[in-house]
Structure formats: structure tokens, C-alpha cells
Design an enzyme around this catalytic site. Structure first.
Site, mmCIF file in Angstrom:
data_model
loop_
_atom_site.group_PDB
_atom_site.id
_atom_site.type_symbol
_atom_site.label_atom_id
_atom_site.label_comp_id
_atom_site.label_asym_id
_atom_site.label_seq_id
_atom_site.Cartn_x
_atom_site.Cartn_y
_atom_site.Cartn_z
ATOM 1 N N THR A 139 0.867 -1.269 0.027
ATOM 2 C CA THR A 139 0.053 0.076 -0.269
ATOM 3 C C THR A 139 0.922 1.226 -0.052
ATOM 4 O O THR A 139 1.678 1.354 0.798
ATOM 5 C CB THR A 139 -0.851 -0.050 1.085
ATOM 6 O OG1 THR A 139 -1.421 -1.160 1.534
ATOM 7 C CG2 THR A 139 -1.915 1.014 1.072
ATOM 8 N N LYS A 182 4.471 -8.980 3.771
ATOM 9 C CA LYS A 182 2.902 -8.541 3.734
ATOM 10 C C LYS A 182 2.250 -9.308 2.852
ATOM 11 O O LYS A 182 1.665 -8.805 1.492
ATOM 12 C CB LYS A 182 3.062 -6.969 3.267
ATOM 13 C CG LYS A 182 1.986 -6.199 3.487
ATOM 14 C CD LYS A 182 1.914 -4.564 3.689
ATOM 15 C CE LYS A 182 0.880 -3.911 4.188
ATOM 16 N NZ LYS A 182 1.035 -2.452 4.093
ATOM 17 N N GLU A 185 5.077 -4.710 16.584
ATOM 18 C CA GLU A 185 4.487 -3.809 15.898
ATOM 19 C C GLU A 185 3.218 -3.384 16.330
ATOM 20 O O GLU A 185 2.919 -3.603 17.566
ATOM 21 C CB GLU A 185 4.436 -4.534 14.593
ATOM 22 C CG GLU A 185 3.182 -5.542 14.424
ATOM 23 C CD GLU A 185 3.448 -5.905 12.992
ATOM 24 O OE1 GLU A 185 4.407 -5.717 11.956
ATOM 25 O OE2 GLU A 185 2.595 -6.926 12.575
#
Length: 265
Positions: free
Chosen positions: A28, A140, A173
């Protein structure tokens, strides 16, 4: 607005393995002034993920051109690129899958990110840990159910983002961002060799700190390491860098590192 294999508003086959199994990867990107920020890095991360996931050969030049085209004439926005293994195989077997699916989507920029950059954000500990899996760590990939559950729990709080641990109790994270904290001139970020996503802005921050007075350390630390931090930051390719005011019950007032990095992010 979206394109599939370069065709606007084409249909995705129900047999596509991205839909069936989450068999693929994505990235993204932020769009500014009609350009995709860090476009070569986005393509590179997709190539690395495709290699690790053993996806079939992809027309990367076409993919990059499609992402660039989606960004044209957009002053500020988001481009998301998805690569799946395509259709084929039997059951879980990828045998016979030779035509991957390229998906590019364009959307508006989240306006609250601009507000967060000025005001700072709060973090709350998520009850959902990330499973340790070095085979997929850093990628990802399209299997994001852990993040969906993390987000669902976060939506029930007043916090802006989540602090996420792994199943060994170590900081990893946030729900959709990487994590940094500073103690004096030492800057820390979680080691992502067991779980988590290696974000592009995390990569950029690490590169920006090289050769400066700040010393970066990738560490495996529990939550309470944040108790005596001078400053906490989070990053992703869209935000791209945010100061943290509160993490759990700990408050942070310094923006020294944030002010140093912000002009370059």
C-alpha cells in the site's frame, strides 16, 4: 477504482487463489502530486515476497506502470497493489498455476493521518498476539486475519493504534504500523525475524538514522521496555510517521526524534 491485469473494473474469478487461500502479497503506497512515493521500493518488496511465496513469473514492468497510472493526476491519495497466484491447482496444490493476477486499486487519503501527525496518537495493548512463524515473518502476505482481530479489539477502545506482542510476549509492531522508541541517543525497533511486517517506512527510518548521532538497535523486548522510553514513534508508508503521546499508561512528551525525521518522511 480498481484494475485487474490492467483492465479497469474487470471481474476477479471466484477460483482465484487470493480469494480462496489468501495466496499472494500486497503493498500500500502513498500518492503525492500524481506520483507513487517509493515506487521502486514497493515493487522490490512485492518481488521479494513473490519469490519467498514461490509465485509464478510476473510482468513487473506492467505492474509498476499500472501503479503509476493509477496515481496520475491525484494530489494526495492511496494506491494498493495486490498480487495473487491466480487460478488453478487442486486444493492447496499450486501445481499448474502459471498466470498470476495483478490488482491495482486507488482510494482517497485517510484525512485523520494529517491530524495525527500534529496531535500525536495513543496506543493500547492488544489482547491478540501474533504467531511466530519465521517462514512468513516480514512479508505483507494476504493472510491478515490476525490484524483483522487486532483491529476489531482496537475498535472497542478509545486508542488510535494497538501495541502488538508475539506469542512469546515480545513487542512486534502495531496493527498497521511499525514501532520505534528512543532512550537518549539509542533508538530501538522490534526484531521482525519471527513475526510482523517489515514496512517500507521502517526501512526508510533505519536508513535515515545511519551515520547520525542516533544508534539504532533491532531488539526482542517485552512491553515494559517502553516504560522508561523518552519517545515513541510509529510508521507506515501512508502515515508515514507519527508521534505517540500515550502507550498504555506511559506518557511521552519529547518529539526530538520525530522532529529530526519528519522533514525526510
Amino acid at each position: 477504482m480498481y484494475w485487474i491485469n490492467g483492465q479497469r473494473h474487470a471481474a476477479l474469478a471466484p477460483s482465484d487463489r487470493g480469494l480462496q487461500f489468501g495466496d499472494g502479497c500486497f503493498t500500500t503506497a502513498r500518492v503525492r502530486d500524481g506520483k507513487v512515493d517509493l515506487l521502486p521500493w514497493h515493487i522490490e518488496r512485492m518481488q521479494q515476497a513473490a519469490q519467498r511465496l514461490m509465485l509464478p513469473a510476473t510482468d513487473w514492468a506492467a505492474f509498476e506502470a499500472e501503479m503509476a497510472q493509477a496515481a496520475e493526476s491525484i494530489p494526495l491519495g492511496v494506491v494498493k497493489a495486490i498480487l495473487t497466484r491466480g487460478s488453478g491447482g487442486r486444493g492447496y496444490s499450486p501445481a499448474g498455476c502459471e498466470n498470476p493476477t495483478r490488482i491495482v486499486a486507488r482510494s482517497g487519503y485517510p484525512a485523520h493521518y494529517l491530524q495525527w501527525r500534529e496531535q500525536g496518537i495513543s496506543l493500547a495493548l492488544s489482547p491478540v498476539p501474533l504467531a511466530r512463524n519465521p517462514l512468513l515473518a516480514g512479508l505483507k502476505h494476504l493472510n491478515r486475519l490476525e490484524q483483522v482481530l487486532i483491529r476489531a479489539h482496537l475498535d472497542q477502545t478509545a486508542a488510535d493504534e494497538a501495541l502488538v506482542l508475539d506469542t512469546a510476549g515480545m513487542l512486534v509492531e502495531c496493527c498497521a504500523a511499525n514501532l520505534f522508541w528512543r532512550k537518549g541517543k539509542a533508538v530501538f525497533t522490534p526484531d521482525l525475524s519471527q513475526a510482523g511486517v517489515a514496512g517500507l517506512m521502517r526501512r526508510r527510518v533505519i536508513a535515515l538514522l545511519a551515520g547520525t548521532e542516533y544508534r539504532l538497535h533491532c531488539v526482542s523486548e517485552p512491553l515494559d521496555t517502553l516504560a522508561d522510553a523518552d519517545e515513541v514513534l510509529v510508521s507506515n508508508a501512508l502515515m508515514p510517521l507519527l508521534p505517540v503521546n500515550i502507550a498504555q499508561s506511559w506518557r511521552y512528551h519529547s518529539r526530538q526524534l520525530y522532529d529530526f525525521l519528519r522533514p525526510h518522511c
